[in-house]
Design a protein around this motif. Structure first.
Motif, short mmCIF file in Angstrom:
data_model
loop_
_atom_site.label_atom_id
_atom_site.label_comp_id
_atom_site.label_asym_id
_atom_site.label_seq_id
_atom_site.Cartn_x
_atom_site.Cartn_y
_atom_site.Cartn_z
N VAL A 1 0.82 -1.21 0.00
CA VAL A 1 0.00 0.00 0.00
C VAL A 1 0.85 1.27 0.00
CG1 VAL A 1 -1.73 1.27 1.31
CG2 VAL A 1 -1.92 -1.20 1.08
N SER A 2 2.02 1.20 0.64
CA SER A 2 2.85 2.42 0.72
C SER A 2 3.31 2.86 -0.67
CB SER A 2 4.05 2.18 1.63
OG SER A 2 4.89 1.21 1.06
N ASP A 3 3.30 1.94 -1.65
CA ASP A 3 3.71 2.30 -3.01
C ASP A 3 2.69 3.19 -3.72
OD1 ASP A 3 6.28 0.90 -3.34
OD2 ASP A 3 5.09 -0.90 -3.02
N THR A 4 1.51 3.38 -3.13
CA THR A 4 0.49 4.22 -3.80
C THR A 4 0.69 5.70 -3.52
OG1 THR A 4 -1.02 4.10 -1.91
CG2 THR A 4 -1.25 2.39 -3.60
N VAL B 1 -5.66 16.91 -15.08
CA VAL B 1 -6.78 17.23 -15.98
C VAL B 1 -7.48 18.48 -15.45
CG1 VAL B 1 -8.97 16.40 -16.93
CG2 VAL B 1 -7.05 14.81 -16.61
N ALA B 2 -7.65 19.48 -16.31
CA ALA B 2 -8.18 20.78 -15.87
C ALA B 2 -9.54 20.66 -15.21
CB ALA B 2 -8.26 21.73 -17.07
N SER B 3 -10.43 19.86 -15.78
CA SER B 3 -11.81 19.80 -15.27
C SER B 3 -11.92 19.05 -13.94
CB SER B 3 -12.70 19.11 -16.30
OG SER B 3 -12.19 17.81 -16.57
N VAL B 4 -10.93 18.23 -13.61
CA VAL B 4 -11.02 17.40 -12.39
C VAL B 4 -10.88 18.28 -11.15
CG1 VAL B 4 -9.83 15.64 -11.01
CG2 VAL B 4 -10.23 15.26 -13.46
N ASN B 5 -11.88 18.21 -10.25
CA ASN B 5 -11.73 18.94 -8.98
C ASN B 5 -11.62 18.01 -7.77
OD1 ASN B 5 -14.39 18.26 -8.33
ND2 ASN B 5 -15.20 20.18 -9.13
N THR B 6 -12.07 16.78 -7.91
CA THR B 6 -11.98 15.84 -6.79
C THR B 6 -11.40 14.51 -7.28
OG1 THR B 6 -14.05 16.80 -6.02
CG2 THR B 6 -13.28 14.85 -4.86
N VAL B 7 -10.48 13.97 -6.52
CA VAL B 7 -9.92 12.65 -6.86
C VAL B 7 -10.09 11.72 -5.67
CG1 VAL B 7 -7.90 11.36 -7.65
CG2 VAL B 7 -8.17 13.75 -8.31
N VAL B 8 -10.47 10.50 -5.97
CA VAL B 8 -10.62 9.48 -4.93
C VAL B 8 -9.75 8.29 -5.32
CG1 VAL B 8 -12.23 8.06 -3.63
CG2 VAL B 8 -13.02 10.17 -4.71
N LEU B 9 -8.98 7.80 -4.36
CA LEU B 9 -8.22 6.57 -4.58
C LEU B 9 -8.73 5.53 -3.59
CD1 LEU B 9 -5.88 4.83 -5.68
CD2 LEU B 9 -4.39 5.93 -4.01
N ILE B 10 -9.22 4.43 -4.14
CA ILE B 10 -9.78 3.36 -3.29
C ILE B 10 -8.85 2.17 -3.38
CG2 ILE B 10 -11.80 1.88 -2.89
CD1 ILE B 10 -13.45 4.04 -4.40
N THR B 11 -8.37 1.74 -2.23
CA THR B 11 -7.34 0.70 -2.18
C THR B 11 -7.79 -0.48 -1.34
OG1 THR B 11 -5.72 2.48 -2.22
CG2 THR B 11 -4.90 0.32 -1.72
N GLU B 12 -7.66 -1.66 -1.93
CA GLU B 12 -7.92 -2.88 -1.16
C GLU B 12 -6.57 -3.46 -0.76
OE1 GLU B 12 -10.56 -6.88 -1.92
OE2 GLU B 12 -9.11 -6.36 -3.45
N PRO B 13 -6.15 -3.27 0.50
CA PRO B 13 -4.81 -3.73 0.87
C PRO B 13 -4.72 -5.25 0.81
CG PRO B 13 -5.78 -2.33 2.59
CD PRO B 13 -6.88 -2.71 1.64
N GLN C 1 -9.07 -9.94 5.73
CA GLN C 1 -8.89 -8.83 4.79
C GLN C 1 -8.93 -7.50 5.54
OE1 GLN C 1 -8.31 -8.49 1.41
NE2 GLN C 1 -8.29 -6.32 1.96
N PRO C 2 -7.87 -6.69 5.46
CA PRO C 2 -7.93 -5.38 6.12
C PRO C 2 -8.99 -4.48 5.46
CG PRO C 2 -5.71 -5.87 5.28
CD PRO C 2 -6.63 -6.89 4.72
N ALA C 3 -9.44 -3.48 6.19
CA ALA C 3 -10.46 -2.57 5.66
C ALA C 3 -9.97 -1.86 4.40
CB ALA C 3 -10.82 -1.54 6.72
N ILE C 4 -10.93 -1.51 3.55
CA ILE C 4 -10.61 -0.77 2.32
C ILE C 4 -10.20 0.65 2.70
CG2 ILE C 4 -11.54 0.04 0.11
CD1 ILE C 4 -11.51 -3.00 0.29
N ASP D 1 -14.94 -0.92 6.24
CA ASP D 1 -14.92 -2.38 6.34
C ASP D 1 -16.07 -3.00 5.55
OD1 ASP D 1 -13.64 -4.63 7.08
OD2 ASP D 1 -13.91 -4.37 9.25
N LEU D 2 -16.01 -2.88 4.24
CA LEU D 2 -17.02 -3.47 3.35
C LEU D 2 -16.27 -4.04 2.15
CD1 LEU D 2 -19.79 -0.68 3.17
CD2 LEU D 2 -20.02 -2.93 4.25
N PRO D 3 -16.94 -4.90 1.36
CA PRO D 3 -16.26 -5.39 0.15
C PRO D 3 -15.95 -4.25 -0.82
CG PRO D 3 -18.23 -6.69 0.64
CD PRO D 3 -18.26 -5.51 1.56
#
Ligand SMILES: [Mn+2]
Length: 340
Positions: free
Chosen positions: A247-250, A260-272, A280-283, A319-321
């Protein structure tokens, strides 16, 4: 209601430190540059003052920090580690119990002699003393002021540590939290002898080739939605296994879609990836918002999922799939990006 704000000033904090003999210094698990810098700088300062210091990091600690001076004076907290009896425990760069989890029970017993020094918007740890400055770009800015109260000399270890801290939390002075004081501190640290180009190379250009393979997968996963205002990236456990990454590599992936100019919000979802025979650790979900008129308060967004952070950078663990996390988080982000 409990509000996360200061109940002492920095002069008081300095006084409490001055009258303590044995001091334990800790920060959030998986320390970032700011957490690393704050712990190294404060513990070096306390040693300069002839205090007995026990400083701990909860791993993983990024490889790049191991070559920075001062890091070797901080212990790695393991499950079996017993915190020493101390007159004072200083918790840096967090006040959130969840971020101190492996030390949680032991810290609880020491809350009556615990002091939080932090710059986050929220935290639930019921420490006796709190100094919280949400305007500070980095915890290291506050630590600098504290060291000035303690009249400590800034040698190479302290200067480098503080510089790494302010650089890390401001994206090397690009983020909107960067303020005049941040540059003034940077200038002061350069005058103390910090080699900023050398530190940049050591901290930011220290990746293994595998990181590129994981980056390719992260970029390949990007979905632009809500008229290209929202970018959602995701990485599953398999991506980590197959690229031999963790995970630390992310780190910093979340910055990439912001080109990207139009992008105002970014989300990164990681399943460790799960360790052998462990559940399974939490997402993990990280949120970023660009500053400006279309800025989204991502600390509030993360709060919807039990997380927190800053207005422009926040995170949560859910803590969900994976699929359900992606659906729920995406819906919440698109909703907040539409509302004025
Ligand atoms: Mn910080």
């Amino acid at each position: 209601m409990f509000t996360y704000q200061s109940n002492i000033n920095l002069g008081d904090a300095a006084e409490i430190i001055r009258r303590s003999e044995h001091v334990t210094v800790v920060t959030h698990a998986k320390p970032d540059g700011d957490a690393f810098g704050a712990v190294v700088a404060l513990s070096a300062a306390l040693r300069q003052m002839d205090k007995q210091v026990h400083a701990w990091f909860v791993p993983p600690v990024p490889q790049s920090f191991c070559q920075l001076r001062g890091g070797e004076s901080v212990g790695l907290f393991k499950k079996e580690t017993v915190l020493d009896e101390s007159d004072l425990v200083v918790v840096l760069d967090t006040g959130a119990e969840s971020q101190l989890a492996p030390m949680g029970e032991q810290l609880k017993a020491m809350l009556p002699q615990t002091m939080i020094i932090d710059h986050h918007l929220s935290g639930g740890l019921k420490a006796r003393w709190r100094y919280v400055d949400q305007q500070a770009a980095a915890c290291c800015e506050i630590v600098t002021e504290l060291l000035d109260h303690l009249t400590v000399d800034f040698g190479p270890v302290i200067s480098n540590a503080l510089y790494v801290g302010i650089a890390a939390d401001t994206g090397w002075f690009r983020f909107s939290n960067t303020r005049p004081q941040t540059f003034e501190l940077a200038a002061r640290l350069l005058r103390c002898g910090v080699d900023h180009a050398d530190l940049f190379t050591k901290v930011e250009q220290y990746e293994r080739p595998q990181k590129l393979a994981l980056m390719v997968r992260a970029l390949d996963s990007v979905k632009l939605m809500d008229q290209n205002r929202v970018a959602v990236m995701q990485l599953c456990a398999k991506d980590f296994h197959e690229t031999h990454c963790d995970v630390s590599d992310t780190e910093r992936f979340i910055d990439i879609p912001q080109v990207v100019a139009s992008v105002n919000t970014v989300v990164l979802i990681t399943e460790p990836p799960a360790n052998k025979n462990e559940p399974q650790p939490a997402i993990r979900v990280s949120f970023r918002s660009k500053p400006g008129q279309s800025a989204v308060n991502v600390a509030e967004l993360a709060g919807l999922f039990g997380g927190g952070g800053h207005a422009r950078a926040a995170g949560a663990k859910i803590d969900l799939p994976l699929e359900r996390v992606v659906d729920q988080v995406t819906a919440a982000v698109v909703r907040s990006s539409i509302s004025p």
